[in-house]
Write a protein that holds these residues in place. Structure first.
Motif, PDB file in Angstrom:
ATOM      1  N   LEU A  71     -10.248   0.983  11.514  1.00 43.89           N
ATOM      2  CA  LEU A  71      -9.730   0.673  10.222  1.00 43.89           C
ATOM      3  C   LEU A  71     -10.201   1.564   9.162  1.00 43.89           C
ATOM      4  O   LEU A  71      -9.554   1.812   7.990  1.00 43.89           O
ATOM      5  N   LEU A  72     -11.631   1.887   9.320  1.00 43.66           N
ATOM      6  CA  LEU A  72     -11.972   2.713   8.212  1.00 43.66           C
ATOM      7  C   LEU A  72     -11.561   4.092   8.359  1.00 43.66           C
ATOM      8  O   LEU A  72     -11.488   4.771   7.324  1.00 43.66           O
ATOM      9  N   GLU A  73     -11.474   4.646   9.616  1.00 42.82           N
ATOM     10  CA  GLU A  73     -11.087   6.084   9.536  1.00 42.82           C
ATOM     11  C   GLU A  73      -9.569   6.306   9.052  1.00 42.82           C
ATOM     12  O   GLU A  73      -9.137   7.268   8.458  1.00 42.82           O
ATOM     13  N   LEU A  74      -8.899   5.046   9.008  1.00 43.46           N
ATOM     14  CA  LEU A  74      -7.688   5.145   8.309  1.00 43.46           C
ATOM     15  C   LEU A  74      -7.784   4.667   7.002  1.00 43.46           C
ATOM     16  O   LEU A  74      -6.484   4.465   6.272  1.00 43.46           O
ATOM     17  N   GLY A  75      -8.825   4.697   6.319  1.00 41.49           N
ATOM     18  CA  GLY A  75      -8.981   4.510   4.909  1.00 41.49           C
ATOM     19  C   GLY A  75      -8.855   3.192   4.206  1.00 41.49           C
ATOM     20  O   GLY A  75      -8.983   2.822   3.064  1.00 41.49           O
ATOM     21  N   SER A  76      -8.764   2.137   5.178  1.00 45.03           N
ATOM     22  CA  SER A  76      -8.717   0.659   4.687  1.00 45.03           C
ATOM     23  C   SER A  76     -10.071   0.122   4.094  1.00 45.03           C
ATOM     24  O   SER A  76     -11.039   0.585   4.524  1.00 45.03           O
ATOM     25  N   VAL A  77      -9.766  -0.803   3.390  1.00 41.26           N
ATOM     26  CA  VAL A  77     -10.969  -1.547   2.863  1.00 41.26           C
ATOM     27  C   VAL A  77     -11.110  -2.897   3.633  1.00 41.26           C
ATOM     28  O   VAL A  77     -10.097  -3.732   3.628  1.00 41.26           O
ATOM     29  N   ASN A  84     -11.716   7.812  -1.341  1.00 39.85           N
ATOM     30  CA  ASN A  84     -11.895   7.224  -0.122  1.00 39.85           C
ATOM     31  C   ASN A  84     -12.378   8.245   0.765  1.00 39.85           C
ATOM     32  O   ASN A  84     -12.097   9.440   1.092  1.00 39.85           O
ATOM     33  N   PRO A  85     -13.721   7.904   1.762  1.00 42.11           N
ATOM     34  CA  PRO A  85     -14.413   8.312   2.431  1.00 42.11           C
ATOM     35  C   PRO A  85     -13.368   9.241   3.430  1.00 42.11           C
ATOM     36  O   PRO A  85     -13.837  10.282   3.992  1.00 42.11           O
ATOM     37  N   SER A  86     -12.290   8.445   3.788  1.00 42.74           N
ATOM     38  CA  SER A  86     -11.467   9.183   4.891  1.00 42.74           C
ATOM     39  C   SER A  86     -10.610  10.319   4.313  1.00 42.74           C
ATOM     40  O   SER A  86     -10.203  11.069   5.206  1.00 42.74           O
ATOM     41  N   LEU A  87     -10.582  10.525   3.061  1.00 40.22           N
ATOM     42  CA  LEU A  87      -9.728  11.656   2.494  1.00 40.22           C
ATOM     43  C   LEU A  87     -10.602  12.203   1.149  1.00 40.22           C
ATOM     44  O   LEU A  87     -10.065  12.069   0.115  1.00 40.22           O
ATOM     45  N   PRO A  88     -11.947  12.656   1.694  1.00 40.19           N
ATOM     46  CA  PRO A  88     -12.740  12.952   0.583  1.00 40.19           C
ATOM     47  C   PRO A  88     -12.301  14.020  -0.506  1.00 40.19           C
ATOM     48  O   PRO A  88     -12.709  14.179  -1.727  1.00 40.19           O
ATOM     49  N   ASN A  89     -11.406  14.895  -0.030  1.00 33.75           N
ATOM     50  CA  ASN A  89     -10.988  16.080  -0.846  1.00 33.75           C
ATOM     51  C   ASN A  89      -9.662  15.407  -1.682  1.00 33.75           C
ATOM     52  O   ASN A  89      -9.358  16.154  -2.663  1.00 33.75           O
ATOM     53  N   VAL A  90      -9.166  14.290  -1.594  1.00 31.35           N
ATOM     54  CA  VAL A  90      -8.035  13.778  -2.410  1.00 31.35           C
ATOM     55  C   VAL A  90      -8.749  13.158  -3.733  1.00 31.35           C
ATOM     56  O   VAL A  90      -9.367  12.244  -3.602  1.00 31.35           O
ATOM     57  N   ASP A  98       2.503   5.504  -0.754  1.00 31.98           N
ATOM     58  CA  ASP A  98       2.271   4.952   0.319  1.00 31.98           C
ATOM     59  C   ASP A  98       0.718   4.458   0.608  1.00 31.98           C
ATOM     60  O   ASP A  98      -0.146   4.883  -0.093  1.00 31.98           O
ATOM     61  N   GLN A  99       0.612   3.568   1.509  1.00 29.60           N
ATOM     62  CA  GLN A  99      -0.656   3.028   1.806  1.00 29.60           C
ATOM     63  C   GLN A  99      -1.468   3.940   2.504  1.00 29.60           C
ATOM     64  O   GLN A  99      -0.897   4.537   3.359  1.00 29.60           O
ATOM     65  N   ILE A 100      -2.794   3.960   2.329  1.00 24.10           N
ATOM     66  CA  ILE A 100      -3.676   5.163   3.006  1.00 24.10           C
ATOM     67  C   ILE A 100      -3.434   5.196   4.626  1.00 24.10           C
ATOM     68  O   ILE A 100      -3.517   6.225   4.940  1.00 24.10           O
ATOM     69  N   VAL A 101      -3.548   3.982   5.098  1.00 23.33           N
ATOM     70  CA  VAL A 101      -3.387   4.249   6.664  1.00 23.33           C
ATOM     71  C   VAL A 101      -2.377   4.999   7.353  1.00 23.33           C
ATOM     72  O   VAL A 101      -2.409   5.464   8.158  1.00 23.33           O
ATOM     73  N   ASN A 102      -1.139   5.401   6.322  1.00 21.66           N
ATOM     74  CA  ASN A 102       0.006   5.797   6.926  1.00 21.66           C
ATOM     75  C   ASN A 102      -0.292   7.557   6.466  1.00 21.66           C
ATOM     76  O   ASN A 102       0.239   8.103   7.253  1.00 21.66           O
TER      77      ASN A 102
END
Ligand code: MLT
Length: 309
Positions: free
Chosen positions: A272-278, A216-222, A191-195
């Protein structure tokens, strides 16, 4: 209907509310991105923008409707890598062509793809996931948003790399597919990161890897797929705004300017950035850049997806 709105009308556009068709269920990536961006565009344009979720056939039902809508600037669509590229090889009888039947307005967001699973899916990391789905390909299932959707196409790519053909479970969008994943009713999803960000952070699902070169900064541990042992799986989708073919250049320019202004707004950017979008840079936001992206993406996905049909 005339092909073009008269210049005087274009100067006063919009004089009433605009409908933005979202080709998937509410709460999914396309819906969320559309609502964030159009919320700001409505302020700039001085008219409300009403989101209409029209579901079915991997987004192609809604996209057909948008292609046939009046080209007066009052019916638009947020399309994506699926509706405006992957659908071409996957639907031989597609009732529209992304290039011939639409005017590109602006790219709204790039969306990295993640491999996600229900919380209690046995594999604990990507290496184990690969071994597990290969050993259990007859038993496991992958949720997606319909044939030709981003989630479908992304997992098709993953499955072709792993040389497996698990059962797909279609939903009207990855909003409802995510609910099923959280509820443990399906096994995994691409799935897309925003979801994914809210659920991964809440610990309600697992994220094995992000299919981009960098974390991705919104999910740094992945970890990235390369870090986690599957460098061949690289996937990032995109969402963009289109109007029916023949919409006047003045209206398209006004919509493009409003979309670009939204993408520069601090609150919109933050969300948008919080949800990982570019967030696309200025050069990527032009209609010409979007036209090139659509052309290149059709060329990229056609050889990948044609053999599967
Ligand atoms: C997709 O897989 O194409 C999207 O996630 C659809 C959606 O916005 O639900």
């Amino acid at each position: 209907l005339s092909a073009f709105v008269a210049p005087a009308e274009a100067q006063t556009y919009p004089t009433r509310s605009i409908t933005m068709i979202v080709p998937f269920a509410a709460g999914g990536p396309t819906d969320v991105i559309s609502r964030i961006v159009t919320g700001h565009m409505a302020q700039t344009l001085g008219q409300s923008i009403i989101i209409e979720n029209v579901v079915g056939a991997g987004g192609t039902t809604a996209t057909t409707r948008a292609a046939r809508a009046a080209n007066d600037g009052y019916t638009l669509i947020t399309g994506h890598m699926g509706t405006h590229a992957a659908s071409v090889p996957l639907y031989p009888k597609l009732a529209y062509h992304p290039e011939r039947d639409f005017e590109p307005i602006a790219l709204l967001a790039g969306t990295p793809i993640l491999i996600l699973a229900r919380k209690d899916f046995p594999p604990k990391d990507l290496k184990e996931f690969v071994a597990y789905v290969k050993a259990n390909a007859e038993k496991v299932n992958a949720a997606h948003a319909g044939v030709g959707s981003v989630s479908h196409v992304s997992c098709e790519l993953l499955h072709s790399i792993l040389d497996i053909k698990p059962v797909g479970v279609p939903f009207n969008g990855t909003g409802p597919a995510m609910n099923a994943l959280v509820a443990g009713q399906v096994d995994y999803m691409c799935d897309q990161i925003v979801n994914a960000v809210p659920q991964v952070n809440a610990g309600t699902i697992k994220a094995y890897a992000i299919a981009t070169p960098e974390r991705n900064p919104s999910l740094p541990n992945v970890p990235t797929t390369a870090e986690a042992g599957l460098p061949k799986f690289q996937a990032q989708a995109w969402n963009a705004m289109f109007a029916p073919k023949g919409t006047s250049p003045a209206i398209l320019a006004s919509l493009n300017a409003a979309a670009s202004k939204a993408l520069d707004d601090e609150t919109v950017k933050k969300r948008l950035l919080e949800l990982g979008s570019v967030i696309p840079g200025p050069a990527e936001r032009t209609p010409e850049a979007l036209a090139t992206l659509v052309k290149n993406e059709i060329a990229k996905w056609t050889p990948v997806l044609k053999p599967a049909t």
